[in-house]
Motif scaffolding. Structure first.
Motif, PDB file in Angstrom:
ATOM      1  N   VAL A  72       0.991  -1.475  -0.319  1.00 52.94           N
ATOM      2  CA  VAL A  72      -0.077  -0.070   0.131  1.00 52.94           C
ATOM      3  C   VAL A  72       1.528   1.452  -0.071  1.00 52.94           C
ATOM      4  N   GLN A  73       0.791   2.218  -1.025  1.00 50.00           N
ATOM      5  CA  GLN A  73       1.723   3.178  -1.031  1.00 50.00           C
ATOM      6  C   GLN A  73       1.649   4.550  -0.386  1.00 50.00           C
ATOM      7  N   ALA A  74       0.236   5.174  -0.005  1.00 48.18           N
ATOM      8  CA  ALA A  74       0.011   6.008   1.424  1.00 48.18           C
ATOM      9  C   ALA A  74      -1.259   5.418   2.079  1.00 48.18           C
ATOM     10  N   LEU A  98     -19.691 -17.316  13.442  1.00 51.26           N
ATOM     11  CA  LEU A  98     -18.045 -17.286  12.625  1.00 51.26           C
ATOM     12  C   LEU A  98     -17.293 -17.585  12.621  1.00 51.26           C
ATOM     13  N   MET A  99     -16.360 -17.591  11.629  1.00 53.08           N
ATOM     14  CA  MET A  99     -14.737 -17.645  11.595  1.00 53.08           C
ATOM     15  C   MET A  99     -14.182 -17.353  10.839  1.00 53.08           C
ATOM     16  N   VAL A 100     -13.299 -16.719  10.590  1.00 58.58           N
ATOM     17  CA  VAL A 100     -12.350 -15.929   9.503  1.00 58.58           C
ATOM     18  C   VAL A 100     -11.353 -16.550  10.076  1.00 58.58           C
ATOM     19  N   ALA A 101      -9.860 -16.921   9.275  1.00 55.58           N
ATOM     20  CA  ALA A 101      -8.424 -17.487   9.580  1.00 55.58           C
ATOM     21  C   ALA A 101      -7.414 -17.458   8.139  1.00 55.58           C
ATOM     22  N   PHE A 102      -6.653 -16.747   8.377  1.00 55.60           N
ATOM     23  CA  PHE A 102      -5.806 -16.557   7.106  1.00 55.60           C
ATOM     24  C   PHE A 102      -4.839 -16.164   7.741  1.00 55.60           C
ATOM     25  N   TRP A 103      -4.007 -16.697   7.089  1.00 60.03           N
ATOM     26  CA  TRP A 103      -2.707 -16.874   7.507  1.00 60.03           C
ATOM     27  C   TRP A 103      -2.170 -15.107   6.937  1.00 60.03           C
ATOM     28  N   ALA A 104      -1.061 -14.251   7.502  1.00 56.83           N
ATOM     29  CA  ALA A 104      -0.496 -13.560   7.261  1.00 56.83           C
ATOM     30  C   ALA A 104       1.077 -12.780   7.737  1.00 56.83           C
ATOM     31  N   LYS A 105       1.552 -11.713   7.681  1.00 61.22           N
ATOM     32  CA  LYS A 105       2.667 -11.099   8.041  1.00 61.22           C
ATOM     33  C   LYS A 105       3.390 -10.448   7.153  1.00 61.22           C
ATOM     34  N   ALA A 106       3.284  -9.363   8.415  1.00 61.74           N
ATOM     35  CA  ALA A 106       4.193  -7.430   7.804  1.00 61.74           C
ATOM     36  C   ALA A 106       5.413  -7.499   7.126  1.00 61.74           C
ATOM     37  N   GLU A 107       5.455  -6.548   6.285  1.00 57.01           N
ATOM     38  CA  GLU A 107       7.133  -6.612   5.723  1.00 57.01           C
ATOM     39  C   GLU A 107       7.130  -4.630   6.182  1.00 57.01           C
ATOM     40  N   SER A 108       8.540  -4.539   6.890  1.00 56.06           N
ATOM     41  CA  SER A 108       9.617  -3.417   6.883  1.00 56.06           C
ATOM     42  C   SER A 108       8.621  -1.997   5.283  1.00 56.06           C
ATOM     43  N   VAL A 109       8.599  -0.966   5.836  1.00 56.92           N
ATOM     44  CA  VAL A 109       8.456   0.192   4.748  1.00 56.92           C
ATOM     45  C   VAL A 109       9.087   1.031   4.836  1.00 56.92           C
ATOM     46  N   ASP A 110       9.838   1.366   4.618  1.00 55.30           N
ATOM     47  CA  ASP A 110      11.226   2.710   4.625  1.00 55.30           C
ATOM     48  C   ASP A 110      11.740   2.238   6.244  1.00 55.30           C
ATOM     49  N   GLY A 111      12.144   1.194   6.543  1.00 53.55           N
ATOM     50  CA  GLY A 111      12.750   0.811   7.655  1.00 53.55           C
ATOM     51  C   GLY A 111      12.151   1.146   9.297  1.00 53.55           C
ATOM     52  N   GLY A 112      10.784   0.836   8.887  1.00 59.49           N
ATOM     53  CA  GLY A 112       9.909   1.251   9.741  1.00 59.49           C
ATOM     54  C   GLY A 112       9.783  -0.393   9.962  1.00 59.49           C
ATOM     55  N   PRO A 113       9.524  -0.434  11.482  1.00 53.77           N
ATOM     56  CA  PRO A 113       8.544  -1.256  11.920  1.00 53.77           C
ATOM     57  C   PRO A 113       7.895  -2.571  11.055  1.00 53.77           C
ATOM     58  N   ALA A 114       8.079  -4.324  11.625  1.00 51.13           N
ATOM     59  CA  ALA A 114       7.349  -4.771  10.026  1.00 51.13           C
ATOM     60  C   ALA A 114       6.240  -5.485  11.138  1.00 51.13           C
ATOM     61  N   THR A 115       4.810  -3.961  10.728  1.00 50.80           N
ATOM     62  CA  THR A 115       3.354  -4.276  11.289  1.00 50.80           C
ATOM     63  C   THR A 115       2.811  -4.169   9.865  1.00 50.80           C
ATOM     64  N   HIS A 167      -9.611  -4.768   3.984  1.00 50.51           N
ATOM     65  CA  HIS A 167      -9.689  -2.895   4.039  1.00 50.51           C
ATOM     66  C   HIS A 167      -8.261  -3.316   4.623  1.00 50.51           C
ATOM     67  N   LEU A 168      -7.125  -2.439   3.756  1.00 50.41           N
ATOM     68  CA  LEU A 168      -5.407  -1.723   3.909  1.00 50.41           C
ATOM     69  C   LEU A 168      -5.112  -0.360   3.407  1.00 50.41           C
ATOM     70  N   ALA A 169      -6.402   0.012   3.503  1.00 53.76           N
ATOM     71  CA  ALA A 169      -5.400   1.131   3.134  1.00 53.76           C
ATOM     72  C   ALA A 169      -5.623   1.952   4.793  1.00 53.76           C
ATOM     73  N   SER A 170      -5.327   2.132   5.324  1.00 57.39           N
ATOM     74  CA  SER A 170      -5.247   2.174   7.350  1.00 57.39           C
ATOM     75  C   SER A 170      -3.578   3.307   7.178  1.00 57.39           C
ATOM     76  N   ALA A 171      -2.651   2.525   6.686  1.00 56.15           N
ATOM     77  CA  ALA A 171      -1.357   2.576   6.658  1.00 56.15           C
ATOM     78  C   ALA A 171      -0.558   2.500   5.378  1.00 56.15           C
ATOM     79  N   LYS A 172       0.602   3.294   5.696  1.00 54.13           N
ATOM     80  CA  LYS A 172       1.519   3.020   3.941  1.00 54.13           C
ATOM     81  C   LYS A 172       2.111   1.406   5.024  1.00 54.13           C
ATOM     82  N   GLN A 173       1.627   0.207   4.185  1.00 56.05           N
ATOM     83  CA  GLN A 173       1.923  -0.727   4.668  1.00 56.05           C
ATOM     84  C   GLN A 173       2.394  -2.198   3.616  1.00 56.05           C
ATOM     85  N   THR A 174       3.099  -2.652   4.193  1.00 51.43           N
ATOM     86  CA  THR A 174       3.720  -4.180   2.912  1.00 51.43           C
ATOM     87  C   THR A 174       3.010  -5.173   3.981  1.00 51.43           C
TER      88      THR A 174
END
Length: 196
Positions: A72-74, A98-115, A167-174
């Motif tokens: 997500v660019q911005a 109901l239960m939604v279960a999914f695998w996920a992980k974050a990567e660092s963006v611009d040297g910040g924490p991987a969240t 929904h993924l656009a709440s932050a610049k993130q990967t």
């Protein structure tokens, strides 16, 4: 090989269900938890919105061996403006657990924490008005983990008329999104122990 990977993922899901809520593990009867599935588990996410870059990846460290990387660019004040979705083939009945279960992980963006912040994980109608049966958010960390959101369905959704939307656009993130499972435990499912 894919069948073996699916069984491993199901075993992990069964453990996650049991650890998060012993009541749900009992309700699954110790049998095939996939009898509760209302989707075809996969990592085939449809990603939408401007200001994002999507790449399918292979990763042996996640169950199933593949994922979709979403950059997500911005950040946006409309977090739904970039999202990921998968269809649900089964029906949802108001009052079902109901239960939604999914695998996920974050990567660092611009040297910040991987969240990453997935502000909404929704079981919803797949067409307007996109009303949600359940909704919750998750914070994703730097290692592969199965994330879950559960709740009682607030609405009925007919067979083939639903989807899971993130929904993924709440932050610049990967964020990397792996296999998705959507389970319906029926009206007697245990809603007292939500998982995180």
């Amino acid at each position: 090989m894919k069948t073996k990977i699916l069984y491993i993922a199901l075993a992990v899901l069964a453990l996650a269900v049991g650890a998060a809520s012993p009541g749900l593990a009992r309700q699954s009867g110790g049998g095939d938890i996939m009898q509760k599935a209302i989707n075809k588990p996969s990592a085939n996410w449809s990603v939408y919105g401007t200001g994002q870059k999507t790449t399918p990846i292979k990763d042996k460290t996640v169950q199933g061996g593949g994922a979709v990387k979403v950059e997500v660019q911005a950040a946006s004040d409309k977090p739904w403006s970039v999202g990921a979705a998968q269809p649900i083939s089964g029906k949802v009945t108001k009052g079902d657990m109901l239960m939604v279960a999914f695998w996920a992980k974050a990567e660092s963006v611009d040297g910040g924490p991987a969240t990453a912040d997935i502000s909404a994980v929704r079981v919803q109608q797949s067409a307007e008005p996109y009303d949600a049966a359940i909704q919750g958010g998750v914070k994703v960390g730097d290692a592969w983990k199965m994330y879950t959101v559960r709740g009682r369905a607030a609405i009925d959704i007919p067979e083939g008329g639903g989807s899971v939307g993130l929904h993924l656009a709440s932050a610049k993130q990967t964020v990397l999104l792996g296999a998705l499972f959507v389970l319906d435990f029926g009206p007697d499912g245990d809603a007292n122990k939500p998982a995180s």
